[in-house]
Design a protein around this motif. Structure first.
Motif, PDB file in Angstrom:
ATOM      1  N   UNK A 107      -4.418 -15.036 -24.763  1.00 49.36           N
ATOM      2  CA  UNK A 107      -5.986 -14.918 -24.030  1.00 49.36           C
ATOM      3  C   UNK A 107      -6.678 -14.147 -23.224  1.00 49.36           C
ATOM      4  N   UNK A 108      -5.999 -13.087 -23.097  1.00 49.06           N
ATOM      5  CA  UNK A 108      -6.453 -11.598 -22.190  1.00 49.06           C
ATOM      6  C   UNK A 108      -7.438 -11.149 -23.796  1.00 49.06           C
ATOM      7  N   UNK A 109      -6.428 -11.118 -25.089  1.00 49.74           N
ATOM      8  CA  UNK A 109      -7.553 -10.934 -26.287  1.00 49.74           C
ATOM      9  C   UNK A 109      -8.502 -11.285 -26.627  1.00 49.74           C
ATOM     10  N   UNK A 110      -8.384 -12.935 -27.062  1.00 47.75           N
ATOM     11  CA  UNK A 110      -9.255 -13.539 -26.819  1.00 47.75           C
ATOM     12  C   UNK A 110     -10.286 -14.092 -26.324  1.00 47.75           C
ATOM     13  N   UNK A 111      -9.950 -14.363 -25.194  1.00 46.50           N
ATOM     14  CA  UNK A 111     -10.994 -14.943 -24.080  1.00 46.50           C
ATOM     15  C   UNK A 111     -11.402 -13.816 -23.212  1.00 46.50           C
ATOM     16  N   UNK A 112     -10.676 -12.918 -22.991  1.00 48.28           N
ATOM     17  CA  UNK A 112     -10.840 -11.668 -21.760  1.00 48.28           C
ATOM     18  C   UNK A 112     -12.341 -10.732 -22.506  1.00 48.28           C
ATOM     19  N   UNK A 113     -11.686 -10.116 -23.093  1.00 44.07           N
ATOM     20  CA  UNK A 113     -11.909  -8.774 -23.723  1.00 44.07           C
ATOM     21  C   UNK A 113     -13.762  -9.278 -24.609  1.00 44.07           C
ATOM     22  N   UNK A 114     -13.678  -9.657 -25.301  1.00 46.62           N
ATOM     23  CA  UNK A 114     -14.594 -10.395 -25.772  1.00 46.62           C
ATOM     24  C   UNK A 114     -15.543 -10.220 -25.057  1.00 46.62           C
ATOM     25  N   UNK A 115     -15.656 -10.755 -23.835  1.00 52.76           N
ATOM     26  CA  UNK A 115     -16.688 -10.989 -22.564  1.00 52.76           C
ATOM     27  C   UNK A 115     -17.231  -9.753 -21.683  1.00 52.76           C
ATOM     28  N   UNK A 214      12.891 -36.159 -27.976  1.00 53.16           N
ATOM     29  CA  UNK A 214      15.323 -36.721 -27.800  1.00 53.16           C
ATOM     30  C   UNK A 214      14.526 -34.862 -27.140  1.00 53.16           C
ATOM     31  N   UNK A 215      15.898 -35.084 -26.452  1.00 50.31           N
ATOM     32  CA  UNK A 215      16.500 -33.956 -25.833  1.00 50.31           C
ATOM     33  C   UNK A 215      17.892 -33.049 -26.354  1.00 50.31           C
ATOM     34  N   UNK A 216      17.711 -32.082 -26.145  1.00 45.88           N
ATOM     35  CA  UNK A 216      15.894 -31.260 -26.790  1.00 45.88           C
ATOM     36  C   UNK A 216      14.980 -31.617 -28.019  1.00 45.88           C
ATOM     37  N   UNK A 217      14.284 -31.067 -27.363  1.00 50.47           N
ATOM     38  CA  UNK A 217      13.533 -30.877 -28.437  1.00 50.47           C
ATOM     39  C   UNK A 217      13.907 -29.675 -30.387  1.00 50.47           C
ATOM     40  N   UNK A 218      14.222 -30.197 -30.685  1.00 49.81           N
ATOM     41  CA  UNK A 218      14.687 -29.088 -31.802  1.00 49.81           C
ATOM     42  C   UNK A 218      14.037 -28.564 -32.339  1.00 49.81           C
ATOM     43  N   UNK A 219      14.160 -27.014 -33.562  1.00 51.15           N
ATOM     44  CA  UNK A 219      13.807 -26.207 -33.240  1.00 51.15           C
ATOM     45  C   UNK A 219      13.601 -25.101 -33.620  1.00 51.15           C
ATOM     46  N   UNK A 220      12.441 -24.376 -33.448  1.00 53.85           N
ATOM     47  CA  UNK A 220      13.123 -22.507 -33.245  1.00 53.85           C
ATOM     48  C   UNK A 220      12.295 -21.591 -32.630  1.00 53.85           C
ATOM     49  N   UNK A 221      12.753 -20.376 -32.019  1.00 58.66           N
ATOM     50  CA  UNK A 221      11.704 -20.596 -30.637  1.00 58.66           C
ATOM     51  C   UNK A 221      11.097 -19.172 -31.100  1.00 58.66           C
ATOM     52  N   UNK A 222      10.020 -18.905 -30.923  1.00 61.02           N
ATOM     53  CA  UNK A 222       9.190 -17.907 -30.446  1.00 61.02           C
ATOM     54  C   UNK A 222       8.519 -16.924 -29.077  1.00 61.02           C
ATOM     55  N   UNK A 223       8.814 -15.192 -29.173  1.00 61.42           N
ATOM     56  CA  UNK A 223       7.937 -15.248 -27.527  1.00 61.42           C
ATOM     57  C   UNK A 223       6.950 -14.964 -27.450  1.00 61.42           C
ATOM     58  N   UNK A 224       5.840 -14.859 -28.517  1.00 59.15           N
ATOM     59  CA  UNK A 224       4.510 -15.005 -28.181  1.00 59.15           C
ATOM     60  C   UNK A 224       3.721 -15.759 -29.584  1.00 59.15           C
ATOM     61  N   UNK A 225       2.549 -16.340 -29.104  1.00 58.12           N
ATOM     62  CA  UNK A 225       1.775 -16.416 -29.412  1.00 58.12           C
ATOM     63  C   UNK A 225       0.879 -16.080 -30.700  1.00 58.12           C
ATOM     64  N   UNK A 226       1.035 -14.719 -31.200  1.00 59.57           N
ATOM     65  CA  UNK A 226       1.071 -13.514 -32.208  1.00 59.57           C
ATOM     66  C   UNK A 226       2.251 -13.880 -33.335  1.00 59.57           C
ATOM     67  N   UNK A 227       3.565 -14.274 -33.024  1.00 59.77           N
ATOM     68  CA  UNK A 227       4.549 -14.443 -33.775  1.00 59.77           C
ATOM     69  C   UNK A 227       4.636 -15.821 -34.201  1.00 59.77           C
ATOM     70  N   UNK A 228       5.040 -16.797 -33.516  1.00 53.25           N
ATOM     71  CA  UNK A 228       4.160 -18.169 -33.538  1.00 53.25           C
ATOM     72  C   UNK A 228       3.200 -18.690 -34.998  1.00 53.25           C
ATOM     73  N   UNK A 229       1.851 -17.993 -34.519  1.00 49.61           N
ATOM     74  CA  UNK A 229       1.260 -17.899 -35.350  1.00 49.61           C
ATOM     75  C   UNK A 229       1.164 -17.448 -36.326  1.00 49.61           C
TER      76      UNK A 229
END
Length: 302
Positions: A107-115, A214-229
């Motif tokens: 959010x900082x890089x995409x929203x704040x820094x350009x402003x 379902x509990x829990x919702x299945x899937x894999x975990x990522x630490x930040x948006x850059x990696x999940x993208x």
């Protein structure tokens, strides 16, 4: 704050002890601090006398920290570093003041820094230092004047300004969904990608679609948006991400919306600052400017 002098040991002794833990020998400490080895030893002895405990094991050849001293140094070192940083900032403080801001990386890089160019043009004498943090934190434990936080706004001892609500959308590489899901629950047949900072995001999304997750919702975990993208772009699964983050890849056809429309998330982005900093002149300038950039109504009618 009532500071008991007994628990405020002499700074020279703390510096010597920290250096001994880091460098491993009295000779190296003496060289770094521009002292004699006997002076280093006296400083540590003075520290031991004030604290009333043995900190160093001594033999003819070397000084070794006790286990309790090692643990003590690990707790004290951040405070020493904070003193150094505060002293440096005091010496080089610009006329317009300084703001130390913690930002969420995406959010900082995409929203704040350009402003920010607009802000620096309006306040060229004010220095804005930025560091990334992934989660909200207590300001007493971090050397920041303010922060960009994501959440529901319930952080004790702080004041806040709403910057933007968030909408999320499930996206994936086109090859992953040859046939679009007919209903939200069909996404459970696909690999789902989770992000650590939004642990309930998928469950909230399914609930918003009228499904019982379902509990829990299945899937894999990522630490930040850059990696999940990147994982989504390479076909590893479906990522639930803020729509502003997915827009460029959706427009280019590298990603597709898997199902449905964007859904408003439970949290929002805020500028947050400790109440004790509310009257800081530099921070007031930054808040006043940021208020002109806030977009609290740009996503959904409320």
């Amino acid at each position: 704050m009532d500071l008991n002098r007994r628990y405020l040991p002499p700074l020279p002794g703390l510096r010597a002890l920290e250096a001994l833990d880091r460098l491993g020998s009295a000779s190296a400490v003496a060289e770094e601090l521009a002292l004699t080895q006997s002076a280093v030893s006296r400083q540590i002895q003075s520290l031991e006398a004030q604290l009333g405990t043995e900190l160093v094991l001594r033999d003819r050849r070397r000084l070794t920290l006790t286990q309790s001293a090692q643990e003590y140094v690990a707790q004290v070192r951040p405070a020493l570093e904070q003193i150094v940083q505060a002293s440096m900032r005091l010496q080089v403080a610009p006329a317009g003041g300084t703001i130390n801001l913690a930002i969420l990386p995406t959010f900082g890089m995409r929203w704040l820094v350009p402003r920010l160019p607009e802000f620096t043009r309006a306040h060229p004498d004010l220095t804005l230092n930025m560091s990334t943090r992934f989660q909200p934190f207590p300001f007493g434990a971090e050397p920041f004047d303010a922060a960009l936080h994501y959440g529901t706004g319930d952080w004790s001892g702080t004041e806040k300004m709403l910057l933007r609500y968030e909408q999320v959308v499930p996206v994936c590489a086109p090859a992953l969904v040859q046939t679009r899901p007919a209903c939200a629950s069909d996404l459970l047949t696909l690999p789902l990608l989770h992000i650590q900072t939004r642990p309930t995001a998928w469950a909230d999304w399914f609930t918003a679609q009228g499904e019982t997750p379902p509990v829990p919702v299945p899937g894999t975990m990522y630490d930040q948006f850059a990696t999940i993208m990147q994982a989504a772009l390479h076909g590893l699964g479906v990522a639930l991400v803020p729509d502003y983050l997915a827009e460029p890849d959706l427009a280019a056809g590298r990603l597709v919306v898997t199902y449905g429309r964007p859904v408003e998330a439970n949290g929002a982005y805020y500028l947050v600052w400790p109440t004790s900093k509310a009257q800081d002149p530099a921070l007031q300038k930054f808040r006043d400017w940021l208020a002109t950039q806030a977009e609290p109504e740009d996503l959904l009618p409320r």
